[in-house]
Enzyme design. Structure first.
Site, PDB file in Angstrom:
ATOM      1  N   ASP A  67       2.098  -1.354   4.574  1.00 29.60           N
ATOM      2  CA  ASP A  67       1.081  -0.585   3.997  1.00 29.60           C
ATOM      3  C   ASP A  67      -0.163  -0.582   4.417  1.00 29.60           C
ATOM      4  O   ASP A  67      -0.558  -1.675   5.074  1.00 29.60           O
ATOM      5  CB  ASP A  67       1.212  -0.153   2.644  1.00 29.60           C
ATOM      6  CG  ASP A  67       1.423  -1.664   1.978  1.00 29.60           C
ATOM      7  OD1 ASP A  67       0.882  -2.688   2.511  1.00 29.60           O
ATOM      8  OD2 ASP A  67       2.083  -1.732   0.768  1.00 29.60           O
ATOM      9  N   GLU A 143       5.629   2.915  -5.895  1.00 33.74           N
ATOM     10  CA  GLU A 143       5.297   2.858  -7.080  1.00 33.74           C
ATOM     11  C   GLU A 143       6.416   3.271  -7.952  1.00 33.74           C
ATOM     12  O   GLU A 143       7.267   4.290  -7.274  1.00 33.74           O
ATOM     13  CB  GLU A 143       4.056   3.567  -7.587  1.00 33.74           C
ATOM     14  CG  GLU A 143       2.691   3.002  -6.848  1.00 33.74           C
ATOM     15  CD  GLU A 143       2.341   1.757  -7.063  1.00 33.74           C
ATOM     16  OE1 GLU A 143       3.183   0.877  -7.585  1.00 33.74           O
ATOM     17  OE2 GLU A 143       1.038   1.473  -6.924  1.00 33.74           O
TER      18      GLU A 143
END
Ligand code: PGA
Length: 248
Positions: A67, A143
């Site tokens: 990421d 998430e």
């Protein structure tokens, strides 16, 4: 899911480095998925040490990081590109052009995400993916949510992630979005190592190992992965029962 519990971070690093050494002995041009954060740092130090000693070489590997923050200049001191070059790539024999990170400043982040997925596919997929875990059970920047994510995408960071990571942003200007490989991309790795240390990770590890498989704890999907090993210290493993602790 294999679980190994160690006394120290250095022992975890040595166990992780052994996995890299085994893979690179068999496949010197392996595709490696790397992670940022505090958890992998001792492992990176150990990989550097072994590379300097001539025990392993990264000269033919390709790497893909999980990421990157959106909106930070690539050379910002908090970009994950900076993190990886500072803590690993500049100190091993990897060819810099083989170290791939997402561009968090791409004018079209969706196109950037597709480009990244294509590159991983063209490289033959990830052989070994290294992961940390968030206190909320995130892996990469996936998430907790209502469904498991698939491929690389742009994500709004969770409050708990912003709280945890804002310590690194001295000016208080932490990005609130990022581009991350999806759960599907991570799950496709042929082997996964997840490192967690410290009591703050104990609840996330309990849910990952013993909880329901649910996107509310994204790492719980790893229960279904055919070759995942969790490398934990005692504090991170504190909420596991006897049965889970003996899963080696
Ligand atoms: P940490 O972060 O290794 O710095 O604890 C892990 C994560 O948030 O994925």
């Amino acid at each position: 899911m294999q679980i190994r519990i160690f006394e120290t971070k250095e022992e975890i690093a040595a166990a992780a480095a052994d996995v890299y050494a085994g893979l690179l002995a068999k496949k010197p041009d392996a595709v490696l998925g790397f992670a940022t954060g505090a958890s992998p740092l001792p492992t990176y130090a150990e990989l550097i040490r072994r590379c300097e000693a001539g025990a392993i070489s990264f000269k033919d590997v390709k790497t893909f990081n999980l990421d990157e923050y959106c909106g930070l200049p690539a050379d910002d001191e908090n970009s994950y590109r900076t993190f990886m070059f500072r803590n690993l790539f500049s100190q091993i024999d990897i060819r810099p052009e083989n170290a791939h990170l997402l561009d968090g400043n791409a004018p079209d982040e969706e196109a950037e995400a597709r480009r990244y997925d294509r590159m991983i596919e063209e490289a033959g997929g990830v052989d070994l993916q290294l992961l940390g875990i968030g206190t909320n059970g995130h892996i990469g920047f996936n998430e907790p949510g209502e469904s498991f994510t698939k491929s690389t995408f742009v994500v709004q960071l969770a409050e708990s992630t912003i709280r945890s990571n804002s310590i690194y942003f001295k000016d208080g200007n932490m990005p609130t979005s990022a581009v991350t490989m999806g759960i599907g991309s991570i799950f496709a790795a042929r082997k996964i190592i997840l490192i967690a240390t410290g009591e703050k990770k104990a609840e996330a590890i309990r849910k990952t190992v013993c909880g329901d498989i649910t996107p509310r704890c994204p790492a719980s999907i790893l229960q279904l992965h055919p070759d995942t090993v969790l490398l934990l210290d005692k504090a991170a493993a504190a909420l596991l029962g006897e049965e889970e602790r003996s899963r080696v």
